[in-house]
Write a protein that holds these residues in place. Structure first.
Motif, PDB file in Angstrom:
ATOM      1  N   SER A  16      39.729  37.124  46.681  1.00 21.39           N
ATOM      2  CA  SER A  16      40.475  38.371  46.499  1.00 21.39           C
ATOM      3  C   SER A  16      41.649  38.188  45.544  1.00 21.39           C
ATOM      4  O   SER A  16      42.114  39.149  44.927  1.00 21.39           O
ATOM      5  N   VAL A  17      42.130  36.943  45.397  1.00 18.79           N
ATOM      6  CA  VAL A  17      43.204  36.671  44.439  1.00 18.79           C
ATOM      7  C   VAL A  17      42.670  36.851  43.021  1.00 18.79           C
ATOM      8  O   VAL A  17      43.311  37.473  42.165  1.00 18.79           O
ATOM      9  N   HIS A  18      41.480  36.318  42.763  1.00 14.01           N
ATOM     10  CA  HIS A  18      40.850  36.481  41.451  1.00 14.01           C
ATOM     11  C   HIS A  18      40.600  37.963  41.165  1.00 14.01           C
ATOM     12  O   HIS A  18      40.856  38.447  40.057  1.00 14.01           O
ATOM     13  N   THR A  19      40.100  38.669  42.155  1.00 14.84           N
ATOM     14  CA  THR A  19      39.820  40.097  41.993  1.00 14.84           C
ATOM     15  C   THR A  19      41.095  40.876  41.709  1.00 14.84           C
ATOM     16  O   THR A  19      41.103  41.808  40.895  1.00 14.84           O
ATOM     17  N   LEU A  20      42.175  40.480  42.370  1.00 18.53           N
ATOM     18  CA  LEU A  20      43.462  41.148  42.177  1.00 18.53           C
ATOM     19  C   LEU A  20      43.875  41.124  40.710  1.00 18.53           C
ATOM     20  O   LEU A  20      44.233  42.159  40.133  1.00 18.53           O
ATOM     21  N   PHE A  21      43.803  39.954  40.092  1.00 17.35           N
ATOM     22  CA  PHE A  21      44.289  39.829  38.720  1.00 17.35           C
ATOM     23  C   PHE A  21      43.339  40.446  37.691  1.00 17.35           C
ATOM     24  O   PHE A  21      43.773  40.841  36.615  1.00 17.35           O
ATOM     25  N   THR A  22      42.067  40.532  38.014  1.00 14.39           N
ATOM     26  CA  THR A  22      41.142  41.176  37.078  1.00 14.39           C
ATOM     27  C   THR A  22      41.193  42.694  37.200  1.00 14.39           C
ATOM     28  O   THR A  22      40.960  43.409  36.220  1.00 14.39           O
ATOM     29  N   ASP A  23      41.523  43.196  38.392  1.00 12.15           N
ATOM     30  CA  ASP A  23      41.525  44.648  38.608  1.00 12.15           C
ATOM     31  C   ASP A  23      42.892  45.301  38.397  1.00 12.15           C
ATOM     32  O   ASP A  23      42.970  46.500  38.121  1.00 12.15           O
ATOM     33  N   ALA A  24      43.969  44.530  38.545  1.00 12.06           N
ATOM     34  CA  ALA A  24      45.320  45.102  38.512  1.00 12.06           C
ATOM     35  C   ALA A  24      45.610  45.964  37.284  1.00 12.06           C
ATOM     36  O   ALA A  24      46.153  47.072  37.422  1.00 12.06           O
ATOM     37  N   PRO A  25      45.255  45.516  36.061  1.00 15.39           N
ATOM     38  CA  PRO A  25      45.609  46.324  34.877  1.00 15.39           C
ATOM     39  C   PRO A  25      45.001  47.729  34.873  1.00 15.39           C
ATOM     40  O   PRO A  25      45.520  48.614  34.189  1.00 15.39           O
ATOM     41  N   LYS A  26      43.928  47.946  35.618  1.00 18.07           N
ATOM     42  CA  LYS A  26      43.267  49.255  35.616  1.00 18.07           C
ATOM     43  C   LYS A  26      44.195  50.369  36.090  1.00 18.07           C
ATOM     44  O   LYS A  26      44.074  51.511  35.647  1.00 18.07           O
ATOM     45  N   SER A  27      45.095  50.039  37.000  1.00 16.47           N
ATOM     46  CA  SER A  27      45.974  51.067  37.569  1.00 16.47           C
ATOM     47  C   SER A  27      47.385  51.027  36.997  1.00 16.47           C
ATOM     48  O   SER A  27      48.254  51.787  37.424  1.00 16.47           O
ATOM     49  N   PHE A  28      47.632  50.150  36.029  1.00 17.97           N
ATOM     50  CA  PHE A  28      48.979  50.025  35.479  1.00 17.97           C
ATOM     51  C   PHE A  28      49.375  51.262  34.680  1.00 17.97           C
ATOM     52  O   PHE A  28      48.596  51.799  33.898  1.00 17.97           O
ATOM     53  N   THR A  29      50.609  51.694  34.888  1.00 17.04           N
ATOM     54  CA  THR A  29      51.191  52.782  34.107  1.00 17.04           C
ATOM     55  C   THR A  29      52.051  52.184  32.998  1.00 17.04           C
ATOM     56  O   THR A  29      52.263  50.965  32.944  1.00 17.04           O
ATOM     57  N   VAL A  30      52.574  53.038  32.134  1.00 18.28           N
ATOM     58  CA  VAL A  30      53.477  52.567  31.085  1.00 18.28           C
ATOM     59  C   VAL A  30      54.696  51.888  31.705  1.00 18.28           C
ATOM     60  O   VAL A  30      55.164  50.856  31.220  1.00 18.28           O
ATOM     61  N   ASP A  31      55.209  52.455  32.801  1.00 15.17           N
ATOM     62  CA  ASP A  31      56.370  51.856  33.464  1.00 15.17           C
ATOM     63  C   ASP A  31      56.046  50.479  34.034  1.00 15.17           C
ATOM     64  O   ASP A  31      56.882  49.570  33.998  1.00 15.17           O
ATOM     65  N   ASP A  32      54.838  50.312  34.575  1.00 15.44           N
ATOM     66  CA  ASP A  32      54.428  49.002  35.094  1.00 15.44           C
ATOM     67  C   ASP A  32      54.426  47.962  33.975  1.00 15.44           C
ATOM     68  O   ASP A  32      54.933  46.844  34.136  1.00 15.44           O
ATOM     69  N   VAL A  33      53.843  48.338  32.850  1.00 17.45           N
ATOM     70  CA  VAL A  33      53.773  47.423  31.714  1.00 17.45           C
ATOM     71  C   VAL A  33      55.166  47.183  31.142  1.00 17.45           C
ATOM     72  O   VAL A  33      55.488  46.073  30.713  1.00 17.45           O
ATOM     73  N   GLN A  34      56.004  48.229  31.160  1.00 24.94           N
ATOM     74  CA  GLN A  34      57.368  48.059  30.661  1.00 24.94           C
ATOM     75  C   GLN A  34      58.120  47.019  31.478  1.00 24.94           C
ATOM     76  O   GLN A  34      58.871  46.202  30.937  1.00 24.94           O
ATOM     77  N   THR A  35      57.908  47.032  32.789  1.00 23.74           N
ATOM     78  CA  THR A  35      58.555  46.040  33.644  1.00 23.74           C
ATOM     79  C   THR A  35      58.096  44.628  33.281  1.00 23.74           C
ATOM     80  O   THR A  35      58.902  43.696  33.214  1.00 23.74           O
TER      81      THR A  35
END
Length: 311
Positions: free
Chosen positions: A235-254
């Motif tokens: 699930s750790v591997h899945t977390l890092f491969t799936d996380a960017p799918k839901s990122f907003t501009v603010d998430d990326v800005q952080t």
């Protein structure tokens, strides 16, 4: 930076130099439809349009396969054949012009955002060439063994900053997935927003060489709470491969803010976790210009008094 913020930045920043643009790049150059982005990139990178030719590079077959599956997360089922054709032509021209470069799967995702943000394919090729020969050069020329070491280096830095998180990632064997070119391009491949992609490219066009590695480190640390909540190694591997799918501009800005903090080798975990989204970069320039105006006013007043008393 929103479009209105960008326009405010332009009005309050004189002259609009390469250095001032680079200083603002972490906060973007407006929305994805900002037609000035092409000129901004050209000024920063010092490039001119390169004429496209109808050529096929030695990587054409693989490029065609990779380009075919581009834009799926952003545009879902919408037809994107015209943009895919443009993307393939730009990539073929790049590797035809520079046979010394080694294509790696995923580089097409980086260029795909340029296709969306820059209307001129000749300018896209010029920008892509400059990035390939500078920012992305190591990724496009290095031996795979050297590239794999980058994943280990990223995890080592994470461990130095956050021992608990580093131990977990080491235990589940995440080093290979954080190989610099792979995770960076997977990140871009996975996003589901054009604006997120453009914000990333705005930053990477002006970034320092170490920022790529620091970006991955920041992306890892930004997910530390989610890692601690994972119940299985997979699930750790899945977390890092799936996380960017839901990122907003603010998430990326952080994450970008954290990346900039990591330019200081002594940055602590608490400083990274306290990084907050910078809503508008125009504020800094407004204050700088106010200071300049005040200083100018003081000089004028002093000169006036000197002139009056000398009469």
């Amino acid at each position: 930076m929103s479009e209105s913020d960008f326009q405010h930045f332009k009005k309050t920043t004189h002259p609009l130099t390469i250095n001032s643009l680079i200083a603002r790049s972490p906060y973007g150059f407006g929305d994805s439809n900002n037609l000035e982005r092409s000129n901004i990139y050209a000024k920063i990178l010092q490039v001119k349009p390169i004429l496209l030719k109808s050529v096929k590079s030695k990587y054409h077959s693989q490029l065609a396969i990779d380009v075919h599956r581009t834009y799926g997360n952003i545009f879902k089922s919408l037809p994107m054949e015209e943009k895919k054709s443009r993307l393939l032509l730009v990539l073929d021209n790049l590797f035809y012009l520079h046979p010394e470069l080694k294509y790696y799967q995923g580089f097409h995702d980086v260029v795909s955002i340029l296709i969306l943000a820059i209307p001129s394919d000749e300018m896209v090729l010029a920008i892509t060439e400059k990035l390939a020969l500078t920012r992305f050069k190591e990724m496009l020329t290095s031996d795979i063994v050297i590239v794999m070491e980058q994943g280990l280096n990223a995890l080592q830095r994470v461990k130095e900053i956050d021992q608990q998180l580093g131990d977990i990632l080491e235990e589940v064997g995440c080093d290979a997935m954080f190989t610099l070119p792979w995770y960076l391009t997977w990140f871009i491949h996975s996003i589901s927003s054009v604006e997120v992609g453009v914000r990333l490219i705005d930053f990477f066009v002006c970034s320092e060489n170490e920022d790529f590695g620091n970006f991955i480190i920041s992306a890892i640390i930004s997910q530390r709470d989610n890692v601690f909540n994972c119940t299985e190694d997979s699930s750790v591997h899945t977390l890092f491969t799936d996380a960017p799918k839901s990122f907003t501009v603010d998430d990326v800005q952080t994450i970008i803010n954290m990346t900039i903090l990591l330019r200081n080798k002594d940055t602590t975990l608490s400083q990274l976790l306290n990084a907050r989204t910078h809503k508008s970069s125009a504020i800094t320039f407004v204050e700088e210009n106010k200071a300049t105006l005040i200083l100018a006013a003081i000089v004028v007043v002093m000169w006036s008094f000197t002139y009056l008393f000398s009469q």
